[in-house]
Design a protein around this motif. Structure first.
Motif, PDB file in Angstrom:
ATOM      1  N   UNK A   1       0.420  -1.657   0.406  1.00  0.00           N
ATOM      2  CA  UNK A   1       0.110  -0.062  -0.090  1.00  0.00           C
ATOM      3  C   UNK A   1       1.131   1.431   0.260  1.00  0.00           C
ATOM      4  N   UNK A   2       1.982   1.341   1.114  1.00  0.00           N
ATOM      5  CA  UNK A   2       2.588   2.873   0.702  1.00  0.00           C
ATOM      6  C   UNK A   2       3.663   2.747  -0.495  1.00  0.00           C
ATOM      7  N   UNK A   3       3.951   1.194  -1.322  1.00  0.00           N
ATOM      8  CA  UNK A   3       4.747   1.327  -2.670  1.00  0.00           C
ATOM      9  C   UNK A   3       3.834   2.226  -3.157  1.00  0.00           C
ATOM     10  N   UNK A   4       2.251   1.983  -3.389  1.00  0.00           N
ATOM     11  CA  UNK A   4       0.872   2.183  -4.158  1.00  0.00           C
ATOM     12  C   UNK A   4       0.907   4.231  -4.015  1.00  0.00           C
ATOM     13  N   UNK A   5       0.913   4.114  -2.986  1.00  0.00           N
ATOM     14  CA  UNK A   5       0.476   5.227  -2.634  1.00  0.00           C
ATOM     15  C   UNK A   5       2.433   6.575  -3.499  1.00  0.00           C
ATOM     16  N   UNK A   6       3.452   5.449  -3.017  1.00  0.00           N
ATOM     17  CA  UNK A   6       4.631   6.448  -3.447  1.00  0.00           C
ATOM     18  C   UNK A   6       4.140   6.293  -4.882  1.00  0.00           C
ATOM     19  N   UNK A   7       4.342   5.412  -6.123  1.00  0.00           N
ATOM     20  CA  UNK A   7       4.134   4.701  -6.896  1.00  0.00           C
ATOM     21  C   UNK A   7       3.340   6.064  -8.102  1.00  0.00           C
TER      22      UNK A   7
ATOM     23  N   UNK B   1       5.332  -4.587  -6.850  1.00  0.00           N
ATOM     24  CA  UNK B   1       4.433  -3.545  -6.848  1.00  0.00           C
ATOM     25  C   UNK B   1       4.741  -2.314  -6.634  1.00  0.00           C
ATOM     26  N   UNK B   2       5.573  -1.586  -6.928  1.00  0.00           N
ATOM     27  CA  UNK B   2       5.785  -0.113  -7.905  1.00  0.00           C
ATOM     28  C   UNK B   2       5.279  -0.086  -9.365  1.00  0.00           C
ATOM     29  N   UNK B   3       5.542  -1.496  -9.826  1.00  0.00           N
ATOM     30  CA  UNK B   3       5.625  -1.764 -11.532  1.00  0.00           C
ATOM     31  C   UNK B   3       3.723  -1.098 -11.680  1.00  0.00           C
ATOM     32  N   UNK B   4       3.366  -2.388 -10.743  1.00  0.00           N
ATOM     33  CA  UNK B   4       1.848  -2.553 -11.481  1.00  0.00           C
ATOM     34  C   UNK B   4       1.164  -1.646 -10.704  1.00  0.00           C
ATOM     35  N   UNK B   5       1.627  -0.436  -9.320  1.00  0.00           N
ATOM     36  CA  UNK B   5       1.352   0.987  -9.305  1.00  0.00           C
ATOM     37  C   UNK B   5       1.525   1.639  -9.938  1.00  0.00           C
ATOM     38  N   UNK B   6       2.534   1.999 -10.754  1.00  0.00           N
ATOM     39  CA  UNK B   6       2.416   3.236 -12.197  1.00  0.00           C
ATOM     40  C   UNK B   6       1.383   2.533 -13.113  1.00  0.00           C
ATOM     41  N   UNK B   7       1.901   1.000 -13.984  1.00  0.00           N
ATOM     42  CA  UNK B   7       0.746   1.101 -14.936  1.00  0.00           C
ATOM     43  C   UNK B   7      -0.632   1.095 -14.038  1.00  0.00           C
ATOM     44  N   UNK B   8      -0.970   0.782 -13.813  1.00  0.00           N
ATOM     45  CA  UNK B   8      -2.366   1.491 -12.971  1.00  0.00           C
ATOM     46  C   UNK B   8      -2.423   2.619 -12.858  1.00  0.00           C
TER      47      UNK B   8
END
Length: 578
Positions: A41-47, A178-185
């Protein structure tokens, strides 16, 4: 005489410190789902925050430069398109030459390489270079996409979070995913495609433990993008599907053709990468910008991200002749600009080439087939998926992207067939590898070559640490040895300074003493290694040092190094083979 064991002093260790060490051990074994969910979740917020900032930056640049707003490069006079592309490329080249000279590498291929060969340790400086140059490239109309820079920055956010927390390196792989998926999302508003892309392209594995935090990261970042940019899907089109199984041969033919187009694009990109290699970066990028600008004199639709062109192709607003011209010009422009050093993404250009090529095939087929036909828009959509899957070797990511970008479930079955045909065509008929792995293979790198080592990257070394160790006392008289061997540890360590350099098992020490030999006769050399390393790093370190055992070193809160225990070659082999 007292014996100095690893566990001495634990009673004085703060509770929070003991908790951290416990969680690190669980992370090392991949058995900390709640902690990883929070980190996801934290990575998702940052990314998500970084990708949103990136998008707002280049969109602000386009709003300032273009007469009709975002992506309106067609509204510029022809000479201004050339000047904008060349000037933007020149600024990027100057930046790369003067500020990114030490390590200019960026993009998804760089993320894959660092994940596979450098334990997912992504430097912050490269992501900063990517943020600046990617924004300049898109704002100045170069034929690049936003997903490559987004993935690089999102993956770096996850890696930097793990490095800052001092997590085991096997956890960094998951945070990069996580960061990759968050960036694409956040970039496409496609969380499921982001998860599939991260697993297929970057970490190249599917694990239940890895899925959960990656899903949470993708959803978190996508929700942030919805708050800022709205929740509308990228391409709003009517429901599309084939009209019967009689269309399946045409779907297969489309996939085969798009596989050939993907192969042509990959080879063109690799060819362009080798051109002008001895020129300064600024001159190389300006040549790439000139190619884009000259082609845009005749086909301005190739400039920028080009999702407006995809929308027009899906709506049937572009004729077959212009669609084919866009395909050819987009292929040349993208290969030139990326190959000559302008940092940008290539997923977006593959979607545009696929949509325009598929739309052209659909229009030609419409003139020859009966009315029971899915229509050009369907084949434009199928072309997007086939081109993306064949270029990236990411069939599931391509399929889910088609579904999420259009909200059109009717394309699942024909989409699967088109993507499979395109991927097989590019691989078997035209003998091309994934665009990312082909670039790495030219430098002798291929993370798929040794799947067992890749599996070892998922495990940390902490789970193998044997803490039943004691140092040989400074005085090795009979009384001292008797006290040491009264309740012997498994391993006895020795060496000058605070960090031992030799190890011997207690049975050998006792036998040496009984035979009158030096007590550490036959001792193995200890190689110090950080407690955060993965099992793969441990294996490679032993191979490189030709050693038999590792001394795991822990960095305390006060900055001092403290040895935590021993890991032997036999213990690693047992875990590796099991």
């Amino acid at each position: 005489m007292s014996r100095q064991r690893v566990t001495d002093g634990e009673r004085g260790t703060p509770r929070w410190r003991r908790l951290i060490e416990t969680e690190k051990l669980r992370l090392s074994t991949g058995r900390a789902p709640v902690v990883m969910a929070v980190l996801g979740m934290l990575t998702g917020l940052m990314a998500g925050a970084v990708v949103i900032a990136f998008r707002m930056l280049y969109e602000s640049g386009q709003l300032a430069l273009l007469p009709g707003g975002l992506e309106d490069f067609e509204g510029l006079p022809g000479w201004q398109r050339v000047v904008l592309a060349v000037a933007g490329a020149g600024i990027i080249g100057l930046y790369m030459q003067h500020f990114a000279r030490r390590d200019p590498r960026t993009g998804i291929a760089f993320v894959i390489e660092r994940t596979a060969y450098h334990e997912a340790m992504l430097p912050l400086r490269n992501a900063i270079h990517q943020f600046i140059t990617g924004s300049l490239a898109i704002a100045s109309g170069h034929s690049v996409g936003r997903e490559g820079p987004s993935v690089h920055m999102g993956a770096t956010a996850g890696s930097q979070l793990g490095q800052w927390l001092g997590l085991p390196h096997n956890s960094l792989r998951t945070l990069v995913a996580c960061g990759t998926a968050a960036a694409i999302g956040a970039s496409f508003k496609t969380p499921l495609a982001g998860v599939a892309f991260a697993m297929e392209v970057v970490v190249m594995e599917y694990t239940i433990a890895g899925f959960l935090p990656v899903m949470i990261a993708a959803v978190t970042a996508t929700a942030m993008a919805h708050l800022v940019f709205g929740s509308d899907i990228a391409f709003s089109i009517p429901a599309l599907t084939i009209q019967g199984i009689h269309e399946l041969p045409l779907v297969i033919l489309l996939g085969l053709l798009l596989g050939g187009l993907a192969a042509a694009f990959i080879r063109s990109l690799r060819y362009a990468s080798g051109l002008l290699s001895d020129w300064p970066p600024v001159l190389r990028t300006m040549v790439g910008g000139l190619v884009v600008g000259v082609l845009a004199l005749f086909v301005p639709q190739i400039m920028g991200i080009g999702y407006d062109t995809v929308a027009a192709a899906l709506a049937g607003e572009i004729g077959a002749g212009l669609l084919l011209a866009i395909v050819a010009a987009k292929l040349i422009a993208t290969a030139a600009v990326l190959g000559l050093g302008v940092p940008g993404g290539l997923v977006g250009p593959t979607l545009i080439m696929g949509a325009t090529a598929g739309g052209a095939v659909g229009m030609l087929a419409e003139q020859m087939l009966s009315p029971a036909f899915g229509g050009p828009a369907l084949y434009a959509l199928l072309g997007m998926g086939a081109m993306m899957g064949a270029t990236l070797r990411a069939p599931l990511a391509a399929l889910t992207a088609m579904l999420e970008l259009t909200g059109n479930p009717g394309i699942i079955m024909p989409g699967m067939l088109a993507i499979a045909a395109g991927t097989l065509s590019a691989r078997e008929l035209f003998r091309t590898d994934s665009v990312y792995h082909l670039a790495m293979g030219e430098r002798g790198l291929d993370p798929r070559r040794n799947p067992m080592l890749q599996a070892a990257s998922r495990l940390g070394i902490l789970q193998l640490v044997d803490e039943d160790c004691a140092r040989l006392p400074a005085s090795t008289d009979a009384a001292g040895l008797d006290a040491l061997l009264a309740e012997p540890p498994r391993w006895i360590l020795d060496g000058d300074g605070d960090i031992p350099t030799r190890v011997c098992d207690a049975e050998t020490v006792a036998a040496n003493r009984a035979a009158g030999r030096p007590v550490l006769a036959g001792a193995a050399r200890l190689t110090p290694i950080d407690e955060r390393v993965s099992l793969r790093e441990a294996i490679e370190r032993l191979r490189g040092e030709h050693g038999d055992a590792l001394l795991v070193v822990r960095n305390d809160a006060d900055g001092a190094d403290r040895w935590a225990g021993v890991v032997t070659r036999e213990a690693i082999q047992s875990a590796y083979l099991d």
